[in-house]
Design a protein around this motif. Structure first.
Motif, PDB file in Angstrom:
ATOM      1  N   UNK A   1     -10.904  24.180  -3.737  1.00 34.07           N
ATOM      2  CA  UNK A   1     -12.330  23.865  -3.630  1.00 34.07           C
ATOM      3  C   UNK A   1     -12.605  23.208  -2.279  1.00 34.07           C
ATOM      4  N   UNK A   2     -11.689  22.317  -1.884  1.00 30.87           N
ATOM      5  CA  UNK A   2     -11.870  21.602  -0.623  1.00 30.87           C
ATOM      6  C   UNK A   2     -11.916  22.565   0.571  1.00 30.87           C
ATOM      7  N   UNK A   3     -11.117  23.633   0.491  1.00 35.46           N
ATOM      8  CA  UNK A   3     -11.116  24.632   1.571  1.00 35.46           C
ATOM      9  C   UNK A   3     -12.323  25.560   1.501  1.00 35.46           C
ATOM     10  N   UNK A   4     -12.716  25.909   0.265  1.00 37.19           N
ATOM     11  CA  UNK A   4     -13.736  26.948   0.084  1.00 37.19           C
ATOM     12  C   UNK A   4     -15.160  26.436   0.250  1.00 37.19           C
ATOM     13  N   UNK A   5     -15.358  25.152  -0.015  1.00 43.12           N
ATOM     14  CA  UNK A   5     -16.724  24.623   0.005  1.00 43.12           C
ATOM     15  C   UNK A   5     -16.987  23.933   1.338  1.00 43.12           C
ATOM     16  N   UNK A   6     -17.996  24.412   2.067  1.00 37.57           N
ATOM     17  CA  UNK A   6     -18.326  23.870   3.378  1.00 37.57           C
ATOM     18  C   UNK A   6     -19.800  23.479   3.450  1.00 37.57           C
TER      19      UNK A   6
ATOM     20  N   UNK B   1     -30.129  18.755   4.282  1.00 42.47           N
ATOM     21  CA  UNK B   1     -30.585  17.939   5.420  1.00 42.47           C
ATOM     22  C   UNK B   1     -29.502  17.848   6.483  1.00 42.47           C
ATOM     23  N   UNK B   2     -28.501  18.738   6.388  1.00 42.65           N
ATOM     24  CA  UNK B   2     -27.400  18.801   7.347  1.00 42.65           C
ATOM     25  C   UNK B   2     -26.548  17.542   7.376  1.00 42.65           C
ATOM     26  N   UNK B   3     -26.538  16.822   6.257  1.00 45.40           N
ATOM     27  CA  UNK B   3     -25.660  15.651   6.145  1.00 45.40           C
ATOM     28  C   UNK B   3     -24.479  15.982   5.245  1.00 45.40           C
ATOM     29  N   UNK B   4     -23.362  15.314   5.472  1.00 47.47           N
ATOM     30  CA  UNK B   4     -22.176  15.529   4.646  1.00 47.47           C
ATOM     31  C   UNK B   4     -22.313  14.789   3.323  1.00 47.47           C
ATOM     32  N   UNK B   5     -21.893  15.446   2.254  1.00 45.18           N
ATOM     33  CA  UNK B   5     -21.947  14.812   0.940  1.00 45.18           C
ATOM     34  C   UNK B   5     -20.772  15.333   0.105  1.00 45.18           C
ATOM     35  N   UNK B   6     -20.344  14.528  -0.888  1.00 42.44           N
ATOM     36  CA  UNK B   6     -19.294  15.005  -1.795  1.00 42.44           C
ATOM     37  C   UNK B   6     -19.930  15.768  -2.941  1.00 42.44           C
ATOM     38  N   UNK B   7     -19.237  16.792  -3.445  1.00 33.66           N
ATOM     39  CA  UNK B   7     -19.794  17.575  -4.549  1.00 33.66           C
ATOM     40  C   UNK B   7     -19.704  16.792  -5.858  1.00 33.66           C
ATOM     41  N   UNK B   8     -20.542  17.205  -6.809  1.00 35.17           N
ATOM     42  CA  UNK B   8     -20.485  16.708  -8.189  1.00 35.17           C
ATOM     43  C   UNK B   8     -19.730  17.732  -9.006  1.00 35.17           C
ATOM     44  N   UNK B   9     -18.748  17.258  -9.767  1.00 34.57           N
ATOM     45  CA  UNK B   9     -17.896  18.216 -10.463  1.00 34.57           C
ATOM     46  C   UNK B   9     -17.878  18.034 -11.976  1.00 34.57           C
ATOM     47  N   UNK B  10     -17.655  19.160 -12.654  1.00 36.23           N
ATOM     48  CA  UNK B  10     -17.409  19.156 -14.093  1.00 36.23           C
ATOM     49  C   UNK B  10     -16.104  19.875 -14.384  1.00 36.23           C
ATOM     50  N   UNK B  11     -15.479  19.536 -15.513  1.00 37.70           N
ATOM     51  CA  UNK B  11     -14.450  20.413 -16.058  1.00 37.70           C
ATOM     52  C   UNK B  11     -14.617  20.414 -17.566  1.00 37.70           C
ATOM     53  N   UNK B  12     -14.278  21.532 -18.191  1.00 38.13           N
ATOM     54  CA  UNK B  12     -14.513  21.680 -19.637  1.00 38.13           C
ATOM     55  C   UNK B  12     -13.493  22.637 -20.230  1.00 38.13           C
ATOM     56  N   UNK B  13     -13.083  22.362 -21.454  1.00 41.85           N
ATOM     57  CA  UNK B  13     -11.987  23.132 -22.044  1.00 41.85           C
ATOM     58  C   UNK B  13     -12.068  23.173 -23.568  1.00 41.85           C
ATOM     59  N   UNK B  14     -11.633  24.302 -24.122  1.00 41.00           N
ATOM     60  CA  UNK B  14     -11.308  24.336 -25.552  1.00 41.00           C
ATOM     61  C   UNK B  14     -10.000  25.092 -25.683  1.00 41.00           C
TER      62      UNK B  14
END
Lengths: 440, 440
Positions: free
Chosen positions: A71-76, A203-216
């Motif tokens: 994710x860190x590589x793919x998301x820019x 706004x061309x500012x850097x931000x961290x993503x919000x993440x979820x994970x879910x499983x059954x």
């Protein structure tokens, strides 16, 4: 269930993926609270062939740490968001205390979804959307009633901002069981010092993503077995039964055995053509009675018996697995009647399970009531101050051979709370109603 | 491919199953020739959490030894046969020399089928039935030409009676590659002293079952990439491309950009409605030229460009990934034309791959011809005496930096062999034509 779930998440634009089984210790340890939760039960590969490995490899106990470096590589850029992936895979968690088939097994099969968003609002909305799919899997497929809610701070997923779950209950043992979970990980994993999953926002500012994970997981199967099973064996809800109908020939003395076997084969053909999963037990070296028990043990929802009388009367005899009810069905409208019966069985399994579950729910307002209800194997709904120390204290005070009581969840569906209501355990002002009990 | 394969084997009454990831050393070692083949590359779990395990656990390199103890329990009587199961799962083989993504990776995903029959005839027939499905996967889905045949004694699966395979060839590197295998295990694993899978036959006598196992893996993806890829990147056959068509808006100065983007969206909608996997690249911060390269690298079979002129003329411009051919398609019959184009691309990828593969096939009758052809990276068809020692000798005499030559297979489709034909390597009388070469 898998087909249903895959179709639903495809509509949510979740992509299918496959990530590796192994993760190095260094990567596993990146998010501190996460690794603290999982490291005690990680299985380690240390040798290949006759050689020791330079670096020990963990078998994934869950794949946050496997997937997020990508994710860190793919998301820019905000155009790369949301990013949503799901994999079906096996994971390993080394249970030392109480491994139990399907419920708490060292290897299990599950789906794990991992998603990243630009905003918390989107992440929050998805947590609930997925939770609703899990509810449908339990209630509509497995005929198991569940409660939707939020886990306590103590019980949330290691590394999550918050965890929502659906909770089932096993009346026979008086234990709650977490059915499936949908976590909002917040910005915990994406933070610069951990997996550094950042994007340039609008706004061309850097931000961290919000993440979820879910499983059954395959635990669904264990819950279904425990909720519906009886002394004769499995009881399978028709929607998930790999065989919905078993047809058994009942030859009788002089009667034409071949004719009976032919009628059975024809019945199966008719049912299958209508999309019903039916089979005939043709074995000629077992008695009909032996076969009845055999297929009851296997949980097949509907048994059809065909004997000489049935042939004469253009009917078959049907026997329900769930309640043993017997009836004659005319062969003229067989498909319609069988479909209707299967629907009824599905419905009444749920209704009966819900009735039994609801009969176990006990509201308690004081510590004494709580302890008494716990002794009676109840699913306890109690007003709580929502303090972590109090939950720890309840655990401590109830521990014993059968395990301590803990929160199962704080249900979304909250009973009214009158002003001044006190916590059953601490006596402080209560903030919410929560479910408590022993659990798997 | 998975959907196709699952449907086909369902019709053969193969049941879906899931077996564990781990196998103990004791069980792994039951069939001696099998374990000799796999043990050098087994990954071992020796620790869980901070504790050493009492018994080291192997991660399955393949599941014969995991599954057959269950077959031994489940199979009692000829009525229990045939027994046919298939699982999709990950396996681990620790490659020390040349790990290579998709081709020879330490973990890979595959299906493995395991079947048991009362007679050799049934087992033999199934080996070929499955091999034909593998041919279809390669030739009809991946557009990769393959050769059906039988492996030599030296190259057969460890523990098998015999192995059939489909073999592909990579012209660029001059190497053969085993595409998928279908093994007859004979009664090797079922023997009393190994897994003891016996049944009472129709004459009420005890007999060991005849077994097969068969598998294809994510290697299919690697072969496809190597056979079709070019200097611009991937080239995906339309049948397996997750995106078959990419639509790219080509705005131009004063032209109405919104109108162009709308036309692109409408085109995607039309194509999707017809079951074509199409997408639009809406990113407004990349030039059309940048996007062309991007999607060429990703291997999308067909690119559609829409600019102002196209709007005026009720047409779109289509560009094939495989050969770069450009053409204008009228929007009136767009779906039909795109479908036809995708079919053509699929067909011509196969034809072109077959032409290149066939151009590499070289018949050699002497050792000198063989060595020369090997140096020219040929796929060599040679008369052979079929002796294990001779194959070992060929390997020894051709070993070097680029690896030794070995048999790829003895093709089912045998050229005529004139009486007195000699083995290219030993000079003895030849028994069959076999394919030889360096391989992956």
């Amino acid at each position: 269930m898998k087909e249903f779930f895959d179709k639903e998440i495809e509509e949510m634009e979740v992509e299918k993926c496959m990530f590796p089984l192994f993760v190095t210790s260094a990567v596993l340890q990146k998010e501190k609270s996460h690794v603290a939760g999982f490291e005690p039960e990680v299985a380690w590969v240390t040798k290949a062939g006759k050689s020791d490995l330079d670096v020990d490899l963990a078998i994934r106990p869950t794949s946050e740490t496997v997937i997020y470096p990508y994710f860190s590589k793919w998301i820019r850029n905000h155009h790369d968001l949301p990013m949503k992936v799901n994999q079906w895979c096996n994971v390993v968690r080394w249970e030392f205390s109480n491994p139990m088939p399907f419920i708490r097994s060292r290897e299990f099969y599950w789906q794990e979804g991992h998603t990243a968003f630009a905003t918390k609002e989107e992440a929050d909305a998805e947590v609930l959307e997925i939770l609703e799919l899990y509810r449908q899997i339990y209630e509509e497929f497995l005929a198991v009633p569940v409660i939707k809610g939020k886990k306590s701070e103590l019980e949330k997923f290691a590394g999550a901002l918050y965890t929502c779950s659906i909770e089932a209950f096993i009346p026979n043992t008086g234990r709650g069981i977490q059915g499936a979970t949908s976590h909002c990980l917040g910005q915990n994993f994406s933070a610069k010092e951990f997996f550094d999953i950042t994007f340039q926002n609008e706004k061309e500012k850097k931000d961290s993503v919000w993440q979820n994970s879910w499983a059954y997981s395959t635990r669904t199967i264990g819950v279904m077995v425990m909720v519906h099973g009886d002394d004769k064996g499995l009881v399978l809800p028709p929607k998930v039964a790999s065989q919905q109908v078993i047809v058994i020939p009942v030859p009788y003395r002089d009667a034409n055995t071949q004719e009976i076997f032919d009628a059975c084969a024809a019945t199966v053909k008719t049912l299958r053509k209508a999309g019903i999963r039916a089979n005939v037990d043709k074995r000629d070296y077992h008695t009909p009675g032996w076969k009845y028990s055999y297929w009851e043990m296997k949980g097949v929802p509907l048994r059809i018996e065909i004997g000489p009388k049935d042939l004469t009367n253009n009917q078959v005899r049907a026997v329900r697995r769930d309640n043993g009810a017997k009836m004659d069905l005319s062969t003229v409208s067989l498909v319609e009647q069988v479909k209707e019966l299967l629907d009824k069985i599905q419905e009444s399994l749920f209704d009966s399970a819900k009735q039994r579950r609801d009969a176990c729910i006990q509201i308690t307002r004081t510590w004494d009531e709580f302890v008494e209800a716990l002794g009676q194997k109840k699913l306890i709904l109690a007003p709580w101050c929502d303090e972590e120390e109090v939950e720890k204290d309840v655990k401590e005070r109830t521990k014993g051979d059968t395990g301590a009581a803990k929160t199962l969840c704080t249900p979304f569906d909250q009973p009214e709370m009158h002003e001044g209501t006190r916590c059953f355990a601490s006596g402080k002002l209560a903030k919410k109603w929560s479910y408590w009990g022993r659990s798997y």
